[in-house]
Write a protein that holds these residues in place. Structure first.
Motif, PDB file in Angstrom:
ATOM      1  N   LEU A 593      -6.669 -20.791 -37.843  1.00 59.23           N
ATOM      2  CA  LEU A 593      -6.753 -20.647 -39.303  1.00 59.23           C
ATOM      3  C   LEU A 593      -8.181 -20.273 -39.712  1.00 59.23           C
ATOM      4  O   LEU A 593      -8.400 -19.416 -40.560  1.00 59.23           O
ATOM      5  CB  LEU A 593      -6.352 -21.979 -39.951  1.00 59.23           C
ATOM      6  N   ALA A 594      -9.155 -20.874 -39.046  1.00 60.49           N
ATOM      7  CA  ALA A 594     -10.561 -20.574 -39.355  1.00 60.49           C
ATOM      8  C   ALA A 594     -10.868 -19.113 -39.026  1.00 60.49           C
ATOM      9  O   ALA A 594     -11.521 -18.405 -39.794  1.00 60.49           O
ATOM     10  CB  ALA A 594     -11.480 -21.497 -38.556  1.00 60.49           C
ATOM     11  N   LYS A 595     -10.317 -18.638 -37.899  1.00 60.06           N
ATOM     12  CA  LYS A 595     -10.539 -17.234 -37.543  1.00 60.06           C
ATOM     13  C   LYS A 595      -9.893 -16.326 -38.586  1.00 60.06           C
ATOM     14  O   LYS A 595     -10.476 -15.347 -39.034  1.00 60.06           O
ATOM     15  CB  LYS A 595      -9.917 -16.924 -36.173  1.00 60.06           C
ATOM     16  N   LEU A 596      -8.667 -16.701 -38.996  1.00 62.51           N
ATOM     17  CA  LEU A 596      -7.981 -15.887 -40.011  1.00 62.51           C
ATOM     18  C   LEU A 596      -8.842 -15.798 -41.259  1.00 62.51           C
ATOM     19  O   LEU A 596      -9.067 -14.735 -41.827  1.00 62.51           O
ATOM     20  CB  LEU A 596      -6.620 -16.502 -40.333  1.00 62.51           C
ATOM     21  N   TYR A 597      -9.369 -16.944 -41.684  1.00 62.43           N
ATOM     22  CA  TYR A 597     -10.198 -16.969 -42.902  1.00 62.43           C
ATOM     23  C   TYR A 597     -11.415 -16.069 -42.741  1.00 62.43           C
ATOM     24  O   TYR A 597     -11.724 -15.235 -43.578  1.00 62.43           O
ATOM     25  CB  TYR A 597     -10.652 -18.398 -43.203  1.00 62.43           C
ATOM     26  N   ALA A 598     -12.089 -16.212 -41.598  1.00 59.20           N
ATOM     27  CA  ALA A 598     -13.336 -15.469 -41.390  1.00 59.20           C
ATOM     28  C   ALA A 598     -13.074 -13.973 -41.241  1.00 59.20           C
ATOM     29  O   ALA A 598     -13.752 -13.136 -41.845  1.00 59.20           O
ATOM     30  CB  ALA A 598     -14.052 -16.004 -40.156  1.00 59.20           C
ATOM     31  N   LEU A 599     -12.029 -13.624 -40.468  1.00 55.46           N
ATOM     32  CA  LEU A 599     -11.761 -12.196 -40.244  1.00 55.46           C
ATOM     33  C   LEU A 599     -11.239 -11.550 -41.518  1.00 55.46           C
ATOM     34  O   LEU A 599     -11.557 -10.415 -41.854  1.00 55.46           O
ATOM     35  CB  LEU A 599     -10.772 -12.023 -39.090  1.00 55.46           C
ATOM     36  N   ASP A 600     -10.450 -12.310 -42.297  1.00 51.06           N
ATOM     37  CA  ASP A 600      -9.994 -11.772 -43.588  1.00 51.06           C
ATOM     38  C   ASP A 600     -11.193 -11.529 -44.492  1.00 51.06           C
ATOM     39  O   ASP A 600     -11.279 -10.513 -45.192  1.00 51.06           O
ATOM     40  CB  ASP A 600      -9.027 -12.772 -44.240  1.00 51.06           C
ATOM     41  N   GLY A 601     -12.158 -12.434 -44.438  1.00 51.36           N
ATOM     42  CA  GLY A 601     -13.378 -12.255 -45.246  1.00 51.36           C
ATOM     43  C   GLY A 601     -14.132 -11.017 -44.817  1.00 51.36           C
ATOM     44  O   GLY A 601     -14.643 -10.264 -45.648  1.00 51.36           O
ATOM     45  N   MET A 602     -14.160 -10.754 -43.504  1.00 51.31           N
ATOM     46  CA  MET A 602     -14.862  -9.555 -43.022  1.00 51.31           C
ATOM     47  C   MET A 602     -14.161  -8.298 -43.504  1.00 51.31           C
ATOM     48  O   MET A 602     -14.796  -7.313 -43.871  1.00 51.31           O
ATOM     49  CB  MET A 602     -14.913  -9.562 -41.491  1.00 51.31           C
ATOM     50  N   LEU A 603     -12.829  -8.356 -43.568  1.00 49.25           N
ATOM     51  CA  LEU A 603     -12.088  -7.184 -44.071  1.00 49.25           C
ATOM     52  C   LEU A 603     -12.364  -6.987 -45.552  1.00 49.25           C
ATOM     53  O   LEU A 603     -12.599  -5.889 -46.024  1.00 49.25           O
ATOM     54  CB  LEU A 603     -10.581  -7.376 -43.846  1.00 49.25           C
ATOM     55  N   ARG A 604     -12.368  -8.092 -46.302  1.00 43.00           N
ATOM     56  CA  ARG A 604     -12.571  -7.977 -47.764  1.00 43.00           C
ATOM     57  C   ARG A 604     -13.988  -7.529 -48.089  1.00 43.00           C
ATOM     58  O   ARG A 604     -14.210  -6.856 -49.091  1.00 43.00           O
ATOM     59  CB  ARG A 604     -12.277  -9.315 -48.449  1.00 43.00           C
ATOM     60  N   TYR A 605     -14.932  -7.888 -47.247  1.00 38.00           N
ATOM     61  CA  TYR A 605     -16.335  -7.486 -47.494  1.00 38.00           C
ATOM     62  C   TYR A 605     -16.801  -6.552 -46.371  1.00 38.00           C
ATOM     63  O   TYR A 605     -17.920  -6.627 -45.882  1.00 38.00           O
ATOM     64  CB  TYR A 605     -17.230  -8.726 -47.562  1.00 38.00           C
ATOM     65  N   SER A 606     -15.873  -5.665 -45.950  1.00 42.32           N
ATOM     66  CA  SER A 606     -16.174  -4.856 -44.765  1.00 42.32           C
ATOM     67  C   SER A 606     -17.419  -3.994 -44.975  1.00 42.32           C
ATOM     68  O   SER A 606     -18.130  -3.688 -44.023  1.00 42.32           O
ATOM     69  CB  SER A 606     -14.969  -3.972 -44.426  1.00 42.32           C
ATOM     70  N   GLY A 607     -17.714  -3.665 -46.238  1.00 46.96           N
ATOM     71  CA  GLY A 607     -18.933  -2.870 -46.490  1.00 46.96           C
ATOM     72  C   GLY A 607     -20.168  -3.582 -45.953  1.00 46.96           C
ATOM     73  O   GLY A 607     -20.977  -3.015 -45.214  1.00 46.96           O
TER      74      GLY A 607
END
Ligand SMILES: CCCCC/C=C\C/C=C\C/C=C\CCCCC(=O)SCCNC(=O)CCNC(=O)[C@H](O)C(C)(C)COP(=O)(O)OP(=O)(O)OC[C@H]1O[C@@H](n2cnc3c(N)ncnc32)[C@H](O)[C@@H]1OP(=O)(O)O
Ligand SMILES: Cc1cc2nc3c(=O)[nH]c(=O)nc-3n(C[C@H](O)[C@H](O)[C@H](O)COP(=O)(O)OP(=O)(O)OC[C@H]3O[C@@H](n4cnc5c(N)ncnc54)[C@H](O)[C@@H]3O)c2cc1C
Length: 613
Positions: A593-607
């Motif tokens: 779940l922590a990875k999902l949160y972090a990787l989703d954050g990287m996608l949302r702030y991919s810039g």
């Protein structure tokens, strides 16, 4: 009689790869706290919604015997509770009520819970909150009384003032509010116009709202409920403006509840949400209060009018900092409620086919639905756990402050400001995503999600408007960056500005290493903070003044504060999940779940993440 559970929901639950009780105990602070949390509301709810028969009482009494050590007080008070005094005609939903009726219904429930909390002698703040939240799910007319009014007395009052006023608040002999915001100013506190002029002859303060814009405007409970305010005003003594101070100001007669002489007070009207909170306005026409009514823990006015300044003039802001912590914590729980509703709904709602002819599936089977909800489940956990980590920092700093050591105040202000903005924005976005994930039924008030949104999204505005709070945090972060540029020693929390390096070992075809995730977020925060600092300095190099250069860099400065909060949240989530002592299956799931949160954050702030490589 056991409630029948929807077979789809039961099936989904039966497929869990972990024991939910482990998680629930962790989230609520252990089995004892969890039991109390479940027991108190359920017990009193039963008292409310059914005739308490003697049999019921005996069963409850017997049931309680197993916990007699904890519940003896509760048990004994049940005896006298059997009186019909609390027999209510049950709860009426406020969804179809007018604003007036909804306020009255909430007031009826809040007064009831206030009485029961006193009778059951519930001292623990959390237990009081659980109790109230069940019975007054929307905005509680006493919200300001419970939190900021009492916190202001506790943190700004002298010991004598606390002894005098706190018992009045605890027993509801008075009902308070925290009146700071004015029609003309909410953010810019130095612009507040309400005055408190000291009259040395009579040793009194004369409170005045000299202009229409100085009218107090927004304070909760001001419209009808409160009869006393902790009111912030500009202190003027011996002809000198001594800045914002706090005062205990009676507003309404304690018997008749009518406004006192010189007081004009009322409700500000319908709002986007928080319909059951009577936010109001207040005008003061040269209202006199005794000198003793100024909260004098940190600053004082002597009988002859001499102003004794505080050791740090920011201490008057402590009640706001304290309440920001409440908001930071409750944001995660608000999202948790919304995503629980949406996930359960997605287990029982069957709509459309995945395989043609294969029959309609649970919408939870659509990957898009999982993405909508699982990312919000992860976000709720992240915010709840990061709030606990921030609170631990706060508690250690606050205990130092109480001993006069104020060195952590700037870090505390920056942390509360940035986390309050980050969590409430994430909560607002997440609750709205949960509402939309429920289709038309999410748009029904009966789903509970719309009110969660319209009530709680106000937290992005109150207690410090979010953009302004980010800029406040950026002041601290920018100072740290300047110190880092000079190789100076930094506060523990920002030392990463000097140490963060991008040495990521994970490659895209591997399962990502959690330490690399923390390193990536740390490096992203360090880079964005450094970029904001560079833009500020570029503004100065262009000949702009410090304040013009600050405005020139402000969009990046806001981003810097949010990147800092995001890093703090990801680090807290991973470190706490690893160290919580869960069994393997639960820990594996939580780290996923922590990875999902972090990787989703990287996608949302991919810039940001692409830019930092
Ligand atoms: C979804 C979850 C919901 C949960 C809800 C929970 C429960 C429900 C119950 C209740 C909810 C119902 C109602 C909500 C109640 C809401 C109550 C209110 O809204 S009360 C009013 C709140 N108002 C504000 O927060 C005002 C915000 N503005 C300010 O704080 C200040 O004006 C300022 C923006 C900080 C600017 O201050 P100032 O102009 O004086 O100074 P600066 O030059 O910016 O800074 C000077 C210096 O001081 C430091 N500093 C500022 N504030 C603090 C602080 N609080 N603590 C410590 N230090 C502070 C600042 O960092 C600067 O320092 P330096 O950089 O070193 O110069
Ligand atoms: C539901 C609710 C309950 C409330 N309860 C209380 C209460 O009990 N007691 C109380 O005292 N107050 C209360 N408030 C008032 C609240 O604290 C203020 O609304 C809040 O502080 C924001 O101030 P403002 O409304 O003046 O907005 P403004 O500050 O005018 O914000 C408007 C816009 O200006 C921008 N802005 C302002 N200053 C800056 C800056 N320096 N840099 C960049 N942008 C800036 C903001 O980002 C925002 O976009 C409540 C408000 C709400 C909505």
């Amino acid at each position: 009689m056991g409630k029948s559970v929807n077979p789809d929901l039961a099936k989904a639950r039966s497929q869990a790869t972990f024991d939910p009780a482990n998680l629930t105990n962790y989230l609520y602070g252990g089995p004892e706290k969890l039991r109390r949390k479940r027991y108190l509301p359920a017990f009193v709810f039963k008292e409310l919604c059914t005739e308490m028969s003697l049999t019921d009482l005996c069963l409850i009494f017997l049931g309680l015997l197993t916990h007699v050590s904890d519940y003896l007080g509760l048990t004994l008070s049940i005896e006298n509770m059997a009186a019909k005094e609390y027999k209510e005609e049950g709860f009426k939903s406020t969804d179809d009520m007018s604003r007036e009726e909804a306020y009255e219904e909430s007031m009826r429930r809040a007064v009831y819970t206030n009485k029961r909390v006193l009778q059951l002698n519930l001292q623990d703040q959390e237990e009081q909150y659980y109790f109230r939240e069940i019975f007054v799910p929307g905005a509680n007319p006493f919200a300001l009384h419970y939190v900021m009014f009492k916190d202001a007395i506790n943190t700004q009052g002298t010991e004598d003032q606390i002894q005098k006023w706190l018992p009045l608040a605890e027993t509801y002999a008075v009902t308070g509010t925290y009146a700071q915001t004015e029609l003309g100013h909410g953010t810019f506190l130095r612009g507040l116009e309400t005055t408190a002029e000291y009259d040395v002859q009579r040793e009194e303060f004369i409170l005045n709202t000299p202009t229409i814009t100085s009218s107090k405007f927004w304070p909760g409970a001001l419209g009808k409920t409160a009869n006393v305010a902790i009111l912030n005003a500009k202190l003027i003594t011996k002809g000198r403006n001594c800045g914002m101070q706090s005062f205990w100001v009676p507003l309404r007669h304690l018997e008749t509840h009518q406004p006192l002489p010189g007081i004009t007070v009322g409700d500000i009207g319908p709002k986007f949400g928080y319909h059951t909170s009577d936010n109001g306005f207040l005008q003061l026409n040269r209202v006199r209060i005794p000198r003793e009514n100024m909260l004098m823990r940190y600053s004082k006015v002597l009988q002859d009018g001499t102003f004794v300044p505080p050791e740090n003039d920011r201490l008057v802001y402590v009640p706001m900092t304290q309440f920001r912590f409440v908001v930071i914590g409750r944001s995660g729980w608000t999202l948790a409620k919304a995503v629980t509703v949406a996930t359960r709904y997605s287990a029982v709602r069957r709509q459309s086919e995945i395989t043609p002819g294969g029959g309609e599936v649970q919408i939870l089977d659509f990957q898009t639905q999982q993405h909508k909800l699982f990312t919000q489940i992860a976000s709720a956990y992240a915010m709840i756990i990061a709030a606990k980590a921030a609170k631990d920092l706060y508690d250690s700093a606050f205990s130092k402050m109480e001993k006069g050591n104020l060195e952590d105040l700037p870090m505390l202000h920056a942390l509360t400001s940035s986390m309050k903005a980050f969590n409430t924005w994430e909560m607002a976005t997440g609750v709205e995503q949960c509402r939309m994930a429920c289709g038309g039924h999410g748009y029904l008030l009966a789903s509970g999600i719309p009110q969660m949104y319209t009530d709680m999204v106000s937290a992005c505005t109150y207690e410090g408007e979010n953009t302004v709070m980010c800029l406040q945090a950026a002041r601290f972060l920018n100072k740290c960056q300047e110190a880092a540029n000079k190789g100076e020693r930094l506060p523990q929390l920002t030392r990463f500005l000097q140490t963060s390096r991008l040495n990521i070992s994970s490659s895209l075809d591997q399962d990502v290493d959690l330490n690399d995730i923390i390193a990536a977020y740390e490096f992203r925060a360090a880079t964005v903070i450094s970029e904001a600092n560079a833009r500020l300095n570029a503004g100065l190099a262009m000949g702009k003044s410090q304040s013009e250069a600050w405005n020139y860099a402000s969009q990046l400065l806001v981003k810097a504060a949010l990147a800092f909060s995001h890093w703090f949240t990801v680090r807290a989530l991973i470190e706490n999940m690893r160290g919580a002592g869960f069994d393997n299956s639960t820990e594996t799931l939580l780290l996923q779940l922590a990875k999902l949160y972090a990787l989703d954050g990287m996608l949302r702030y991919s810039g940001d993440f692409r830019k930092v490589g």
